[in-house]
Design an enzyme around this catalytic site. Structure first.
Site, short mmCIF file in Angstrom:
data_model
loop_
_atom_site.label_atom_id
_atom_site.label_comp_id
_atom_site.label_asym_id
_atom_site.label_seq_id
_atom_site.Cartn_x
_atom_site.Cartn_y
_atom_site.Cartn_z
N SER A 23 -6.95 3.21 10.00
CA SER A 23 -8.19 3.85 8.27
C SER A 23 -7.10 3.36 7.37
O SER A 23 -8.02 2.08 6.75
CB SER A 23 -8.12 5.14 7.91
OG SER A 23 -8.81 5.25 7.24
N LYS A 72 -8.41 -1.19 5.86
CA LYS A 72 -8.51 -2.09 4.96
C LYS A 72 -7.59 -2.71 4.26
O LYS A 72 -8.19 -3.94 3.59
CB LYS A 72 -9.14 -0.91 3.63
CG LYS A 72 -9.77 0.20 4.04
CD LYS A 72 -10.27 1.52 2.81
CE LYS A 72 -8.55 3.17 3.07
NZ LYS A 72 -8.96 3.93 4.05
N ARG A 126 -14.45 12.96 9.48
CA ARG A 126 -13.11 13.46 10.24
C ARG A 126 -12.60 14.62 9.01
O ARG A 126 -12.19 15.47 9.63
CB ARG A 126 -12.13 12.69 10.34
CG ARG A 126 -11.87 11.29 11.36
CD ARG A 126 -10.98 10.06 10.94
NE ARG A 126 -9.21 10.83 10.15
CZ ARG A 126 -8.99 9.63 9.57
NH1 ARG A 126 -9.33 8.34 9.49
NH2 ARG A 126 -8.24 9.88 9.49
N ASP A 147 -14.74 2.86 8.50
CA ASP A 147 -13.74 3.36 8.72
C ASP A 147 -14.11 5.05 7.32
O ASP A 147 -14.62 6.15 7.65
CB ASP A 147 -12.78 2.27 7.42
CG ASP A 147 -11.86 4.01 7.12
OD1 ASP A 147 -11.04 4.68 7.37
OD2 ASP A 147 -11.37 4.16 6.02
N HIS A 205 0.71 -0.74 0.08
CA HIS A 205 -0.28 0.08 -0.05
C HIS A 205 0.90 1.11 0.10
O HIS A 205 1.75 1.26 0.74
CB HIS A 205 -0.74 0.10 0.99
CG HIS A 205 -1.61 0.96 1.41
ND1 HIS A 205 -2.81 1.06 0.37
CD2 HIS A 205 -1.53 2.54 2.23
CE1 HIS A 205 -3.15 2.76 1.26
NE2 HIS A 205 -2.91 3.68 1.84
#
Length: 433
Positions: free
Chosen positions: A183, A187, A168, A161, A82
Site C-alpha cells: 500500500s 503510492k 482492509r 490501493d 515517506h
C-alpha cells in the site's frame, strides 16, 4: 482464471503468479471481482503471507491501476521521503529545503492530514499566500529551477490501493506486512521518484507498536523498492513520545525554521540528519552516509538551507518574511501553562494521546470535513528523561478559546512523572536491503 481458485491457492499457502496478481487487482479495480472475494483473499494473505516476488508484483499491479506521475523532465535523481505517521513530525518541512540546498531535486507530492495535526500541505498553508495548486508544467519548472516544489496529490493515483485499504479497514486485515508495505510503496512509486527514503515509526504514537514489527515492515518496503528498480533505504525511529517540541501547524513551521537555523530540538535535528543523509547518498551526491551528513550540516551552518526555504515559500506565493519574522505566522489568542504537580523526572509522554489533545484544540481533523485552526497546538516544555520540579510548565497550550479543561485533563493523564527515567532511543537502526 477464477477468483475462487486463487483464494483457495493462497489459503493453502501457495504462491500467486504475476499474472494471477494482475488479474485480481485489475478485476477488483474495474468492479468485476466483488468485495467479499477480495476480503477472503486479504484474510488468506494475512495468515499465509507473501514472498518478496509476490509483494513486488502486488505493489506494481496497484501502481498500474491508475495514473502514474512522470518526472523524467526533472533533471537529476529525484528522491522522495515517506514517514509512516506520528505526532509532531516536522521532518518534511526541514528535509525538503535542506536536501534541495545541495542541488538535489525534491519533487514532493503531499496530502492533507486526518488526525492529530494537519498534513504537510496544511502546515505550509499556515504561511500567508502559500499554495500548492500549480500545474504539472509549473511543478516541473520550479523543481528544475529551484530544486524544490510541493504539489497536492493527484486524484487517481493507485485507485486499487484506495479500494483495498477501505476493505482492509472493515475486515480486520489492516495489520498485514505485505498489505501495508505494498500500500505505502505503490503510492510512492506511482509518484515518480527514482529513490525513496522511509521513516518507519515505532512506539505508542506509531502504527507499528514494537521495534520488531517496525523492522519487519521496513525490510518489506525496502525489498519491494529495490526489487522494482527504486533505490530504497529506511530508518526505524521512535514515536513513543512526540518528535520535537511543537504539535500544531504554525508551531511546527516555526520549529522547522529553528531547525534549519541549527537551533531546533535535538531529536528532530538528529532524525533529519539520519533521513537526509540517506536522501543525499541515494541521490549520488555523497560517497557515504557520514559524508552526506557533513554536507547537510554545512548548508545549515552557511545559511543555504534557510535561504532555500525562503525561495521555496516565495516560489509558491507565500510570505517568505515569516522565516525571519515567525511572529507573522498565525498566533493563538491564549497561552495556557500546564504545571507539574510533583517533583521528579518525566518518565512517559504518550504520543498518540498528546496528539489527540492537540486535535481537541482544533490543530487536526477528526473528520474530512473538519476545519483546522492553524494557530493552535501544544508546545512541550519537557521531554522524557527531563527533571521537573513541582510548578514547572510541562506544556504550553496555544488555544483560541479559554475553556481547555478537557485538553489539560488529557495532558495530565498522559504525561507520567516518576523518580527516575531515561530518554528513549531515537533511532533503532537503518535498513538498506
Amino acid at each position: 482464471m477464477r477468483m475462487v481458485d486463487l483464494i483457495e491457492k493462497k489459503r493453502d499457502g501457495k504462491e500467486l503468479s504475476t499474472e494471477e496478481i494482475n488479474f485480481i487487482i485489475q478485476g477488483y479495480t474495474q468492479g468485476e471481482i466483488p468485495d467479499y472475494q477480495v476480503s477472503a483473499l486479504a484474510m488468506s494473505i494475512f495468515f499465509q503471507d507473501m514472498n518478496e516476488r509476490e509483494r513486488a508484483n502486488l505493489t506494481m499491479a496497484m501502481v498500474h491501476s491508475g495514473d502514474t506521475i512522470d518526472l523524467s523532465a526533472i533533471e537529476g535523481v529525484k528522491v522522495d521521503k515517506h514517514s509512516t505517521g506520528g505526532v509532531g513530525d516536522t521532518t518534511t518541512l526541514v528535509l525538503a529545503p535542506l536536501v534541495a540546498a545541495l542541488d538535489i531535486p525534491v519533487a514532493k507530492m503531499s496530502g492533507r492530514g486526518l488526525g492529530h495535526t494537519g498534513g504537510t500541505i496544511d502546515k505550509l498553508e499556515a504561511i500567508a499566500g502559500f499554495h500548492v495548486e500549480i500545474t504539472k508544467d509549473e511543478f516541473v519548472d520550479l523543481v528544475n529551477r529551484s530544486k524544490i516544489a510541493v504539489v497536492g496529490q493527484s486524484g487517481n493515483l493507485t485507485p486499487a490501493d484506495k479500494k483495498l485499504y477501505a476493505l482492509r479497514d472493515v475486515t480486520a486485515t489492516v495489520n498485514s506486512i505485505p498489505l501495508i508495505a505494498s500500500s505505502i510503496m505503490s503510492k510512492k512509486i506511482a509518484a515518480g521518484s527514482d529513490a525513496i527514503v522511509l521513516d518507519v515509526k515505532t512506539g505508542a504514537g506509531a502504527f507499528m507498536k514494537t521495534v520488531e514489527d517496525a523492522k519487519e515492515l521496513a525490510h518489506a518496503m525496502v525489498s519491494i523498492g529495490n526489487n522494482v528498480g527504486r533505490k530504497t533505504m529506511a530508518v526505524i525511529s521512535d514515536m513513543s513520545q512526540p518528535l520535537g517540541l511543537a504539535i500544531g501547524n504554525s508551531l511546527e513551521v516555526k520549529e522547522a525554521i529553528d531547525t534549519l537555523r541549527g537551533e531546533g530540538p535535538k531529536d528532530l535535528e538528529d532524525l533529519c540528519m539520519a533521513l537526509g543523509s540517506q536522501m543525499v547518498f541515494l541521490a549520488g551526491k555523497a560517497d557515504s552516509l557520514e559524508d552526506a551528513e557533513e554536507k547537510l550540516k554545512e548548508v545549515i551552518r552557511n545559511g543555504k538551507a534557510l535561504e532555500k526555504f525562503k525561495e521555496f515559500i516565495a516560489n509558491q506565493g507565500g510570505d517568505a518574511s515569516v522565516v525571519d519574522h515567525p511572529e507573522r505566522l498565525p498566533q493563538a489568542q491564549y497561552l495556557i501553562e500546564v504545571p507539574a504537580k510533583q517533583d521528579g523526572v518525566v518518565a512517559e509522554i504518550v504520543a498518540d494521546e498528546i496528539g489527540t489533545a492537540a486535535m481537541l484544540l482544533g490543530a487536526g481533523r477528526a473528520t474530512k470535513e473538519s476545519e483546522i485552526d492553524l494557530a493552535v497546538g501544544l508546545m512541550l516544555n519537557k521531554k522524557v528523561g527531563d527533571a521537573v520540579q513541582k510548578g514547572d510548565s510541562l506544556v504550553t497550550i496555544h488555544a483560541n478559546r479559554e475553556d481547555v479543561d478537557q485538553v489539560i485533563e488529557k495532558i495530565y493523564a498522559n504525561i507520567r512523572i516518576a523518580d527516575h527515567a531515561e530518554a528513549p532511543v531515537l533511532i533503532y537502526g537503518t535498513v538498506t536491503e
